[in-house]
Design an enzyme around this catalytic site. Structure first.
Site, PDB file in Angstrom:
ATOM      1  N   ARG A 223      33.377  52.057  23.656  1.00  0.00           N
ATOM      2  CA  ARG A 223      32.639  52.099  24.899  1.00  0.00           C
ATOM      3  C   ARG A 223      32.185  50.772  25.152  1.00  0.00           C
ATOM      4  NH1 ARG A 223      32.878  56.467  25.517  1.00  0.00           N
ATOM      5  NH2 ARG A 223      31.192  58.258  25.329  1.00  0.00           N
ATOM      6  N   HIS A 271      39.070  54.483  31.588  1.00  0.00           N
ATOM      7  CA  HIS A 271      38.274  55.361  30.612  1.00  0.00           C
ATOM      8  C   HIS A 271      39.089  56.879  30.674  1.00  0.00           C
ATOM      9  CE1 HIS A 271      34.261  56.612  28.702  1.00  0.00           C
ATOM     10  NE2 HIS A 271      35.242  57.118  27.947  1.00  0.00           N
TER      11      HIS A 271
HETATM   12  P1  NAP Z   1      32.465  59.686  14.611  1.00  0.00           P
HETATM   13  O1  NAP Z   1      33.304  60.910  13.969  1.00  0.00           O
HETATM   14  O2  NAP Z   1      31.125  59.800  14.678  1.00  0.00           O
HETATM   15  O3  NAP Z   1      32.896  58.412  13.759  1.00  0.00           O
HETATM   16  C1  NAP Z   1      32.368  57.196  13.791  1.00  0.00           C
HETATM   17  C2  NAP Z   1      32.668  56.210  12.906  1.00  0.00           C
HETATM   18  O4  NAP Z   1      32.184  55.049  12.860  1.00  0.00           O
HETATM   19  C3  NAP Z   1      32.432  56.494  11.424  1.00  0.00           C
HETATM   20  O5  NAP Z   1      33.555  56.184  10.634  1.00  0.00           O
HETATM   21  C4  NAP Z   1      31.199  55.814  11.083  1.00  0.00           C
HETATM   22  O6  NAP Z   1      31.078  55.513   9.566  1.00  0.00           O
HETATM   23  C5  NAP Z   1      31.441  54.583  11.865  1.00  0.00           C
HETATM   24  N1  NAP Z   1      30.363  53.759  12.005  1.00  0.00           N
HETATM   25  C6  NAP Z   1      29.300  54.177  12.849  1.00  0.00           C
HETATM   26  N2  NAP Z   1      28.344  53.149  13.223  1.00  0.00           N
HETATM   27  C7  NAP Z   1      28.839  52.158  11.994  1.00  0.00           C
HETATM   28  C8  NAP Z   1      28.465  51.048  11.662  1.00  0.00           C
HETATM   29  N3  NAP Z   1      27.203  50.366  12.241  1.00  0.00           N
HETATM   30  N4  NAP Z   1      29.002  50.156  10.845  1.00  0.00           N
HETATM   31  C9  NAP Z   1      30.262  50.606  10.521  1.00  0.00           C
HETATM   32  N5  NAP Z   1      30.822  51.825  10.773  1.00  0.00           N
HETATM   33  C10 NAP Z   1      30.020  52.629  11.733  1.00  0.00           C
HETATM   34  O7  NAP Z   1      33.081  59.280  16.156  1.00  0.00           O
HETATM   35  P2  NAP Z   1      34.346  59.560  16.657  1.00  0.00           P
HETATM   36  O8  NAP Z   1      34.457  61.195  17.079  1.00  0.00           O
HETATM   37  O9  NAP Z   1      35.513  59.266  16.025  1.00  0.00           O
HETATM   38  O10 NAP Z   1      34.297  58.810  17.959  1.00  0.00           O
HETATM   39  C11 NAP Z   1      34.077  57.579  18.128  1.00  0.00           C
HETATM   40  C12 NAP Z   1      33.636  56.978  19.555  1.00  0.00           C
HETATM   41  O11 NAP Z   1      34.860  56.994  20.313  1.00  0.00           O
HETATM   42  C13 NAP Z   1      32.856  57.877  20.264  1.00  0.00           C
HETATM   43  O12 NAP Z   1      31.548  57.674  20.085  1.00  0.00           O
HETATM   44  C14 NAP Z   1      33.143  57.486  21.870  1.00  0.00           C
HETATM   45  O13 NAP Z   1      32.263  56.421  22.289  1.00  0.00           O
HETATM   46  C15 NAP Z   1      34.601  56.901  21.485  1.00  0.00           C
HETATM   47  N6  NAP Z   1      35.405  57.771  22.569  1.00  0.00           N
HETATM   48  C16 NAP Z   1      36.181  57.079  23.833  1.00  0.00           C
HETATM   49  C17 NAP Z   1      37.138  57.956  24.328  1.00  0.00           C
HETATM   50  C18 NAP Z   1      37.704  57.360  25.399  1.00  0.00           C
HETATM   51  O14 NAP Z   1      38.576  58.104  26.192  1.00  0.00           O
HETATM   52  N7  NAP Z   1      37.943  56.082  25.470  1.00  0.00           N
HETATM   53  C19 NAP Z   1      37.319  59.124  23.791  1.00  0.00           C
HETATM   54  C20 NAP Z   1      36.623  59.804  22.694  1.00  0.00           C
HETATM   55  C21 NAP Z   1      35.706  58.877  22.137  1.00  0.00           C
HETATM   56  P3  NAP Z   1      30.660  56.756   8.664  1.00  0.00           P
HETATM   57  O15 NAP Z   1      31.958  57.495   8.654  1.00  0.00           O
HETATM   58  O16 NAP Z   1      30.425  55.955   7.441  1.00  0.00           O
HETATM   59  O17 NAP Z   1      29.640  57.388   9.180  1.00  0.00           O
HETATM   60  C1  GLV Z   2      34.815  59.994  26.175  1.00  0.00           C
HETATM   61  O1  GLV Z   2      34.622  58.893  26.206  1.00  0.00           O
HETATM   62  C2  GLV Z   2      34.405  60.614  24.851  1.00  0.00           C
HETATM   63  O2  GLV Z   2      33.261  60.281  24.433  1.00  0.00           O
HETATM   64  O3  GLV Z   2      34.707  61.820  24.638  1.00  0.00           O
END
Ligand code: NAP
Ligand code: GLV
Length: 308
Positions: A223, A271
């Site tokens: 983000r 994005h």
């Molecule tokens: P997720 O499964 O919730 O994983 C989040 C990870 O971040 C977990 O490993 C968590 O640790 C870690 N984390 C959270 N807060 C933290 C902190 N304060 N310190 C250290 N580690 C921390 O999320 P996801 O599905 O992988 O997605 C991640 C993000 O990618 C989304 O929230 C979104 O913003 C972004 N995204 C972007 C796009 C794009 O097109 N640009 C597409 C999809 C997603 P734990 O495992 O210990 O809980």
């Molecule tokens: C895209 O940014 C997502 O959060 O899936």
């Protein structure tokens, strides 16, 4: 009972079609033309307009169209008893893994530079960045970070990962929340795949960049709010960072006058790192809709306390 699709500036009809294909008996409404607000119990949102959803008295769930839920948690009109769901599907993880690999290859092989040179008709060679200078450190080893890490490892990159809780992953050195400094000191290419929360907002800042191993490169596909924008410019201008690839921005679309546009060291994508496919996502949405009607916990329900 009905399911509401709500987003600003986005055609939600393909989503309605995909949901009805998944279950033809669903009653699906598209904001803002909602016939009966009282019947809506479940909303599916992508960057919905704020202070609108409190007009739906029987709303139980707001489900994100994407993996991130910051756009939902930031809306004060979505009161605490409303549950929050998010998207966890294989293609979101696979696309992101490819995006990150591509960004790294572009950096190593100077792809953007050669595109600029071609435009100018200018022949000049640049040394590849060797793999030994490309230890990749992933901030966030969640659903997406874990798959990106494994794919990079398979492509021969040394990979490190940082998350709140320590993970066990074959071939990947992992670090927990209080080991950030050590993680950074071994990382050349920093990849942000964290959720945007009050703890992670602004995490990509100058002091953090200075702890990276040289040469250092940044990829932010999480983000825009993770990045302190002026710190990135300073880090690039002073050689703390060699370059950056950004997919996300505090303000999207990135405004025309923004400083980033004229910086050759910053690769910009609008994005698109990982885009939710309505057909693939519909099964999870319908399952969570039905779970909510039965009063069950959602699949991948968001912990409001953690903010992800
Ligand atoms: P997720 O499964 O919730 O994983 C989040 C990870 O971040 C977990 O490993 C968590 O640790 C870690 N984390 C959270 N807060 C933290 C902190 N304060 N310190 C250290 N580690 C921390 O999320 P996801 O599905 O992988 O997605 C991640 C993000 O990618 C989304 O929230 C979104 O913003 C972004 N995204 C972007 C796009 C794009 O097109 N640009 C597409 C999809 C997603 P734990 O495992 O210990 O809980
Ligand atoms: C895209 O940014 C997502 O959060 O899936």
């Amino acid at each position: 009972m009905s399911l509401l699709l709500i987003a600003k500036n986005r055609d939600m009809n393909p989503w309605k079609d995909a949901l009805l294909k998944e279950d033809p008996n669903l009653d699906v409404e598209i904001w803002p033309r909602v016939e009966n607000k009282e019947r809506v119990t479940f909303a599916v949102s992508w960057k919905h307009p704020y202070n609108v959803l409190d007009g739906y008295p029987n709303l139980n769930v707001v489900h994100s169209l994407g993996a991130g839920v910051d756009h939902i948690l930031n809306d004060e009109a979505i009161a605490t008893p409303v549950k929050i769901g998010r998207m966890v599907i294989p293609s979101l993880k696979a696309q992101m893994a490819e995006y990150v690999l591509n960004a790294i290859q572009n950096y190593r092989f100077h792809t953007s530079r050669y595109v600029d040179q071609k435009r100018e008709g200018f022949w000049s060679r640049h040394d590849q960045v060797p793999k030994e200078n490309c230890t990749v450190g992933i901030l966030g080893l969640g659903e997406i970070g874990e798959v990106a890490a494994e794919s990079l490892l398979m492509n021969g990159y040394p990979v490190l990962g940082w998350s709140r809780s320590k993970k066990e992953m074959n071939g990947i050195q992992t670090f927990s929340e209080n080991e950030l400094n050590s993680f950074l000191s071994h990382t050349n290419i920093l990849v942000c795949l964290l959720p945007l929360t009050k703890e992670t907002r602004g995490i990509l800042e100058l002091d953090l960049f200075k702890q990276l191993k040289q040469p250092a490169f940044l990829i932010n596909a999480a983000r825009g709010g993770h990045l302190i924008e002026e710190d990135l410019i300073y880090a690039l201008d002073t050689g703390v960072l060699t370059g950056a690839c950004l997919d996300v921005f505090e303000e999207e679309p990135l405004p025309n006058h923004h400083l980033f546009w004229n910086r050759p060291k910053i690769m910009i994508t609008p994005h698109v790192a990982s885009i939710t496919d309505p057909k693939e996502a519909s099964a999870l949405i319908v399952e969570n809709y039905k779970r909510s009607l039965s009063g069950m916990k959602l699949k991948y329900e968001v912990d409001r306390e953690n903010g992800y």
